[in-house]
Design a protein around this motif. Structure first.
Motif, PDB file in Angstrom:
ATOM      1  N   SER A  81      77.418 -12.628 -49.041  1.00 43.09           N
ATOM      2  CA  SER A  81      77.737 -12.333 -50.374  1.00 43.09           C
ATOM      3  C   SER A  81      76.911 -13.529 -51.162  1.00 43.09           C
ATOM      4  N   PHE A  85      73.779 -13.625 -51.539  1.00 43.35           N
ATOM      5  CA  PHE A  85      72.953 -12.522 -51.908  1.00 43.35           C
ATOM      6  C   PHE A  85      72.800 -11.668 -52.987  1.00 43.35           C
ATOM      7  N   PHE A  86      74.635 -10.917 -52.516  1.00 36.13           N
ATOM      8  CA  PHE A  86      74.407 -10.227 -53.601  1.00 36.13           C
ATOM      9  C   PHE A  86      76.132 -10.386 -54.087  1.00 36.13           C
ATOM     10  N   ASN A  87      75.369 -11.471 -55.646  1.00 36.92           N
ATOM     11  CA  ASN A  87      75.902 -11.972 -56.726  1.00 36.92           C
ATOM     12  C   ASN A  87      75.336 -12.129 -57.971  1.00 36.92           C
ATOM     13  N   PHE A  88      76.383 -12.048 -59.018  1.00 35.91           N
ATOM     14  CA  PHE A  88      76.345 -11.854 -59.981  1.00 35.91           C
ATOM     15  C   PHE A  88      76.115 -13.669 -60.741  1.00 35.91           C
ATOM     16  N   GLU A 137      75.513 -17.563 -61.024  1.00 37.23           N
ATOM     17  CA  GLU A 137      75.254 -19.098 -60.085  1.00 37.23           C
ATOM     18  C   GLU A 137      76.593 -19.568 -60.336  1.00 37.23           C
ATOM     19  N   ARG A 195      80.709 -17.781 -63.296  1.00 44.00           N
ATOM     20  CA  ARG A 195      79.059 -18.090 -63.195  1.00 44.00           C
ATOM     21  C   ARG A 195      79.012 -18.158 -63.852  1.00 44.00           C
ATOM     22  N   ARG A 204      69.142  -6.713 -61.085  1.00 46.02           N
ATOM     23  CA  ARG A 204      69.783  -7.594 -61.567  1.00 46.02           C
ATOM     24  C   ARG A 204      71.204  -7.115 -61.619  1.00 46.02           C
ATOM     25  N   ASN A 211      71.243  -9.535 -57.627  1.00 48.77           N
ATOM     26  CA  ASN A 211      71.179 -10.530 -58.030  1.00 48.77           C
ATOM     27  C   ASN A 211      70.343 -11.252 -59.003  1.00 48.77           C
ATOM     28  N   LYS A 252      68.975 -13.309 -59.473  1.00 48.73           N
ATOM     29  CA  LYS A 252      67.502 -14.383 -60.106  1.00 48.73           C
ATOM     30  C   LYS A 252      66.853 -13.704 -58.896  1.00 48.73           C
ATOM     31  N   TYR A 253      66.764 -12.629 -58.025  1.00 50.77           N
ATOM     32  CA  TYR A 253      65.639 -11.405 -57.350  1.00 50.77           C
ATOM     33  C   TYR A 253      64.755 -10.631 -57.786  1.00 50.77           C
ATOM     34  N   LYS A 266      75.692 -10.301 -68.708  1.00 52.37           N
ATOM     35  CA  LYS A 266      75.994  -9.298 -67.583  1.00 52.37           C
ATOM     36  C   LYS A 266      76.424  -7.883 -68.083  1.00 52.37           C
TER      37      LYS A 266
END
Length: 210
Positions: A2, A4-7, A9, A17, A65, A69, A71-72, A97
């Motif tokens: 979770s 890693f797969f997040n929109f 921080e 967030r 995005r 995520n 940031k990746y 988003k």
């Protein structure tokens, strides 16, 4: 997983967030520069290779995005490296988003034109629209998609540039617009006068005597 797969921080000072606006603007600036160069190559080098390369990276960027995520995402990663020593400017993730979802739609349309190798005015128009959106975000910090989201929502927590928290004073805006228009008029007047001197008989006589 979770994490890693997040929109967005989680930051202790906010109960929602957030996205680092500095990283978002840096990535927008990088994409604008590469997009402008790729568009330049179309009209000067007569090749679509760089434009198609940029379009594919643009699509990949927004897929990562939206579904993995931010940031990746490649351009966000590069932008974060550029502004790594700057204090983060946190903004609410939801408007971003929404704005990036619009970018993903534009990217999906571009995918169609790339796959079927269709060259049309619509394809060029989408490229120009993307460049405009990237430019205003990177240069002025104006996220047009976020502004649209703000218009559709009742209340937001923290928007890019603080547009949700405070409204600019109208008197100050009117004064700046007036001064800007004044300088435009002044420039036109000076330029017209110089052009008149350039083609006047007095100027020509002076040049001949010299």
């Amino acid at each position: 997983m979770s994490l890693f797969f997040n929109f967005g921080e989680k930051v202790s000072e906010f109960d929602y967030r957030v996205i680092n606006e500095r990283e978002a603007r840096a990535s927008a600036g990088i994409m604008f520069l590469l997009g402008l160069l790729s568009l330049f190559s179309v009209f000067t080098l007569r090749t679509l290779i760089w434009a198609e390369f940029f379009s594919i990276t643009f699509i990949l960027e927004f897929i990562v995005r939206m579904f993995i995520n931010p940031k990746y995402a490649p351009y966000m990663l590069l932008g974060s490296l550029i502004v790594y020593n700057q204090k983060p400017e946190w903004v609410e993730a939801k408007p971003k988003k929404f704005a990036w979802f619009l970018g993903l739609i534009l990217g999906a349309i571009m995918t169609y034109y790339i796959i079927f190798d269709v060259i049309s005015l619509v394809r060029l128009s989408i490229c120009v629209v993307c460049l405009v959106l990237l430019f205003v975000e990177s240069a002025f910090g104006i996220c047009l998609g976020c502004l649209l989201y703000h218009k559709l929502q009742i209340k937001l927590q923290k928007c890019p540039g603080g547009i949700c928290e405070a409204q600019p004073q109208k008197k100050s805006i009117k004064k700046k617009v007036f001064l800007f228009l004044f300088f435009i008029a002044l420039f036109i007047a000076i330029y017209s006068w110089l052009e008149y001197l350039k083609y006047s008989d007095i100027y020509n006589i002076f040049i001949i005597e010299e």
